[in-house]
Design a protein around this motif. Structure first.
Motif, PDB file in Angstrom:
ATOM      1  N   ILE A 184       1.226  -1.396  -0.360  1.00 54.54           N
ATOM      2  CA  ILE A 184      -0.140   0.212   0.503  1.00 54.54           C
ATOM      3  C   ILE A 184       0.786   1.445   0.412  1.00 54.54           C
ATOM      4  O   ILE A 184       0.517   2.520  -0.363  1.00 54.54           O
ATOM      5  N   GLU A 185       1.897   1.066   0.515  1.00 54.64           N
ATOM      6  CA  GLU A 185       2.536   2.546   0.250  1.00 54.64           C
ATOM      7  C   GLU A 185       4.194   2.172  -1.128  1.00 54.64           C
ATOM      8  O   GLU A 185       4.501   3.406  -1.190  1.00 54.64           O
ATOM      9  N   LEU A 186       3.227   1.562  -2.251  1.00 55.22           N
ATOM     10  CA  LEU A 186       4.552   1.421  -3.695  1.00 55.22           C
ATOM     11  C   LEU A 186       3.613   2.419  -4.392  1.00 55.22           C
ATOM     12  O   LEU A 186       2.694   2.149  -4.735  1.00 55.22           O
ATOM     13  N   ILE A 187       4.295   3.130  -4.703  1.00 55.63           N
ATOM     14  CA  ILE A 187       3.835   3.950  -6.078  1.00 55.63           C
ATOM     15  C   ILE A 187       4.802   3.309  -7.036  1.00 55.63           C
ATOM     16  O   ILE A 187       6.343   3.783  -7.268  1.00 55.63           O
ATOM     17  N   LEU A 188       4.136   3.531  -8.443  1.00 52.44           N
ATOM     18  CA  LEU A 188       4.806   2.791  -9.160  1.00 52.44           C
ATOM     19  C   LEU A 188       4.682   3.611 -10.624  1.00 52.44           C
ATOM     20  O   LEU A 188       3.082   4.107 -10.805  1.00 52.44           O
ATOM     21  N   THR A 189       5.332   3.788 -11.380  1.00 47.51           N
ATOM     22  CA  THR A 189       5.020   4.618 -13.222  1.00 47.51           C
ATOM     23  C   THR A 189       3.700   3.413 -13.525  1.00 47.51           C
ATOM     24  O   THR A 189       3.649   2.334 -12.883  1.00 47.51           O
ATOM     25  N   GLN A 190       3.509   4.077 -14.833  1.00 46.94           N
ATOM     26  CA  GLN A 190       2.928   3.427 -15.824  1.00 46.94           C
ATOM     27  C   GLN A 190       3.644   1.840 -15.857  1.00 46.94           C
ATOM     28  O   GLN A 190       2.650   0.663 -16.222  1.00 46.94           O
ATOM     29  N   ALA A 191       5.173   2.178 -16.404  1.00 44.28           N
ATOM     30  CA  ALA A 191       5.674   0.502 -17.088  1.00 44.28           C
ATOM     31  C   ALA A 191       6.240   0.181 -16.013  1.00 44.28           C
ATOM     32  O   ALA A 191       6.293  -0.667 -15.866  1.00 44.28           O
TER      33      ALA A 191
ATOM     34  N   GLN B 230       4.390  -5.560 -12.677  1.00 41.23           N
ATOM     35  CA  GLN B 230       3.547  -5.962 -11.568  1.00 41.23           C
ATOM     36  C   GLN B 230       2.283  -6.843 -11.334  1.00 41.23           C
ATOM     37  O   GLN B 230       2.187  -6.997 -11.066  1.00 41.23           O
ATOM     38  N   GLN B 231       1.451  -5.854 -12.602  1.00 36.55           N
ATOM     39  CA  GLN B 231       0.214  -6.348 -12.938  1.00 36.55           C
ATOM     40  C   GLN B 231       0.286  -8.337 -12.408  1.00 36.55           C
ATOM     41  O   GLN B 231       1.168  -8.526 -13.143  1.00 36.55           O
ATOM     42  N   CYS B 232      -0.344  -8.435 -11.790  1.00 33.47           N
ATOM     43  CA  CYS B 232      -1.364 -10.184 -11.785  1.00 33.47           C
ATOM     44  C   CYS B 232      -1.891 -10.254 -13.177  1.00 33.47           C
ATOM     45  O   CYS B 232      -3.023  -9.345 -13.612  1.00 33.47           O
ATOM     46  N   PRO B 233      -1.394 -11.333 -13.570  1.00 35.96           N
ATOM     47  CA  PRO B 233      -1.732 -12.149 -14.632  1.00 35.96           C
ATOM     48  C   PRO B 233      -2.916 -12.315 -14.700  1.00 35.96           C
ATOM     49  O   PRO B 233      -3.713 -12.865 -13.879  1.00 35.96           O
TER      50      PRO B 233
ATOM     51  N   ILE C 105      -0.222  -7.171  -8.623  1.00 35.63           N
ATOM     52  CA  ILE C 105      -0.779  -6.485  -8.011  1.00 35.63           C
ATOM     53  C   ILE C 105      -2.657  -6.971  -8.278  1.00 35.63           C
ATOM     54  O   ILE C 105      -2.705  -7.082  -9.736  1.00 35.63           O
ATOM     55  N   VAL C 106      -2.980  -7.241  -7.462  1.00 35.98           N
ATOM     56  CA  VAL C 106      -4.715  -6.988  -7.711  1.00 35.98           C
ATOM     57  C   VAL C 106      -5.085  -5.939  -7.451  1.00 35.98           C
ATOM     58  O   VAL C 106      -6.483  -6.030  -7.802  1.00 35.98           O
TER      59      VAL C 106
END
Length: 601
Positions: free
Chosen positions: A4-11, A16-19, A37-38
């Motif tokens: 919940i603390e993780l900020i990610l760029t679009q790339a 890292q999205q869950c397939p 990520i879910v």
């Protein structure tokens, strides 16, 4: 770092999205290597804030994933309660599959709960754990569930068929999504279904599901509640100026009461209303009001509900009540943005400008929206307490009560609350039927309620002990209902009544019912061939009798006027006698009174 603390760029987010579920993804779910990520939110700058990952034991959903009535604890799925590793992986895989099918978070919670219940039962028996999911073990689970009970309305009863069906559906979900897991051996019931295993079969069951289970709030409860809550709306300016906490809470609850009662909205739809979110338009000198809010029940999104003026007044009052909280929210939002607390920014933006803002005592007075649970479990029962009623009032009863009153208004047969339902007419039904912006599901419920009301009225006519009078149609019904041979043909009086009444149209004339397709406007249901008068019309005919008796006492109406009054009185006496009234006793009682009291809410 927690997810919940993780900020990610679009790339970064894309990698890292869950397939999505697939054969290769399933293999990773089985061996425990599936990650990603879910749940997340997309930020205004295009970056992503992650909430939870597939490998987490608790999946947290953002506020936007629930309805406005959803409390924070119901935005979490807790897999930690499943102790067995393989079972936990299966539960996650089922839920992930359902998420990708756009199942709402509330429904996902029910899926997980029923899976957990099944797994707990499995783990209680070494034999069942060894065999896994088979037809044999599934049959054993059915027998076990059939022994369970729950407390409903103060009584201990077996689980309802619907509850059992959801328990059994967990096994079908396991077979559908997890056939590749070692635990799942075969379909739980290859030639049956969860519904059939729960007993949801047969004509008797079809009969029960056709009848609504939600009670209509009775007039004896509703009218005192309306009088009490309306008095608070009438004193709104005084209460807002006084800032008394108890009075302010009752004013808020009274406003919510009137919104639920006069619009047909569900509680989460009322809680989703924003300040000033209504409009008006005038047609044929009649002003219609439309309230805009979000409906999550059927993924409708923004929709409008037709409402009377009192509902818009309630919105304005709630807007005034929530103004100090809105000001605090805006200050908190500035702070959250300054500290880059993206999760809090998202949460506050989701509730900003809503009319039912509140403070959570459990979370250091954090601003939130009043929960549906609080309204149903605490605030509505408190309103009943104010009028000394022990009725078990809950928010979902208002929707059916609204439909019932709207239908009675359209039929011209409204018993009470006339002023607040006079906006409902056939024109209103047409508006719901042909306007895509209006809530289509409410229109369907109105039609369903109309059918039920009309069927109840017509079924009564065919009961032997129900007095009716009128023209040819009334005489035919009285003849048919005592025909023993005809009843035998249909099997029962009820079945015969259904067969005959299905082809009888019905429309109220105030003094009775008209069964003419061409909308006969003679206004004499007691003598017109299409007319029927029943006990529902006793108040009208009693009132007419009073009028005629008063006319007869006047000295200045002339002979013609006196003759007309005499004929009118004889007409009333004839109808009232046919309906089983002791007319002489009624006339004596009328003579003893000086005036007639009329209750109007």
């Amino acid at each position: 770092m927690s997810s919940i603390e993780l900020i990610l760029t679009q790339a970064e987010f894309a990698t890292q999205q869950c397939p999505k579920p697939s054969d290769s993804t399933l293999e990773r779910a089985i061996d425990g290597s599936l990650t990603g990520i879910v749940t997340y939110i997309k930020l205004a700058n295009g970056e992503y804030q992650t909430y939870s990952r597939f490998e987490d034991d608790v999946w947290v959903f953002p506020a936007s994933q629930g309805t406005k009535a959803t409390i924070a604890s119901h935005l979490k799925l807790n897999f930690a309660t499943i102790s067995d590793t393989q079972m936990k992986r299966m539960a996650k895989w089922v839920v992930w599959g359902k998420m990708k099918e756009d199942l709402a978070v509330g429904s996902l919670q029910k899926v997980l709960t029923n899976l957990n219940t099944y797994f707990q039962w499995v783990l209680s028996s070494d034999t069942t754990v060894t065999h896994g999911l088979t037809a044999f073990t599934s049959n054993a689970y059915v027998k076990y569930v059939n022994t369970l009970t729950s407390k409903r309305k103060g009584e201990i009863k077996p689980l309802a068929e619907g509850t059992k069906a959801h328990r059994f559906l967990a096994l079908e979900n396991l077979y559908r999504y997890c056939k590749a897991f070692d635990f799942v051996k075969e379909h739980p019931w290859s030639e049956s279904s969860a519904s059939e295993q729960a007993g949801m079969v047969g004509e008797a069951y079809k009969e029960t599901i056709g009848k609504p289970k939600t009670p209509i709030i009775p007039d004896g409860v509703l009218i005192p509640l309306c009088q009490f809550t309306k008095s608070y709306l009438d004193r709104a300016d005084e209460i807002l100026a006084s800032e008394g906490k108890k009075e302010s809470l009752l004013l808020r609850d009274s406003c919510i009461f009137w919104l639920l009662l006069t619009t047909g909205m569900r509680v989460h739809e009322v809680l989703g209303i924003k300040r000033g979110a209504y409009r008006s338009e005038t047609r044929d000198d009649i002003t219609y009001y439309y309230i805009e809010t979000v409906s999550e029940k059927t993924h409708t999104g923004l929709a409008e509900w037709i409402a009377p003026e009192i509902a818009t007044q309630a919105i304005d009052i709630l807007g005034s009540l929530s103004a100090p909280l809105q000001a605090q929210l805006e200050r908190d939002l500035v702070k959250a943005k300054a500290s880059n607390d993206h999760s809090e920014v998202h949460r506050l933006e989701q509730i900003s400008d809503h009319i039912c803002l509140s403070k959570s005592l459990k979370k250091n007075n954090a601003l939130t929206i009043l929960s549906g649970i609080t309204i149903t479990n605490l605030r509505l029962p408190n309103l009943c307490k104010q009028v000394a009623s022990d009725w078990n009032l809950s928010s979902h009863q208002f929707r059916r009560t609204f439909a019932n009153y709207a239908v009675h208004s359209e039929l011209g047969d409204l018993r009470a609350l006339k002023d607040h339902f006079k906006h409902w007419s056939i024109t209103m039904t047409a508006l719901y039927a042909f306007n895509d912006d209006l809530d289509s599901e409410l229109f369907e419920e109105l039609l369903r309620e109309k059918y039920l009301v009309e069927e109840e009225i017509k079924q009564d006519w065919f009961e032997l002990d129900t007095p009716i009078t009128g023209g040819v149609m009334a005489q035919k019904i009285m003849q048919v209902r005592k025909d023993g041979e005809l009843i035998k043909v249909f099997g029962s009086l009820s079945d015969m009544a259904k067969a005959f009444s299905s082809s009888i149209p019905i429309r109220s004339t105030g003094l009775g019912w008209c069964t003419n397709d061409d909308e006969c406007k003679c206004g004499k249901p007691d003598s017109c061939e299409s007319g029927i008068v029943d006990k529902r019309h006793l108040p009208y005919w009693g009132g007419l009798l009073v009028q005629q008796m008063k006319l007869m006492q006047l000295d200045d109406i002339g002979e013609i006027g006196r003759e007309a009054a005499q004929k009118g009185m004889e007409r009333c006496e004839k109808v009232l006698t046919a309906l089983g009234v002791d007319v002489e006793a009624m006339k004596q009682e009328i003579n003893q009174r000086e005036h007639i009291e009329v209750i109007n809410v």
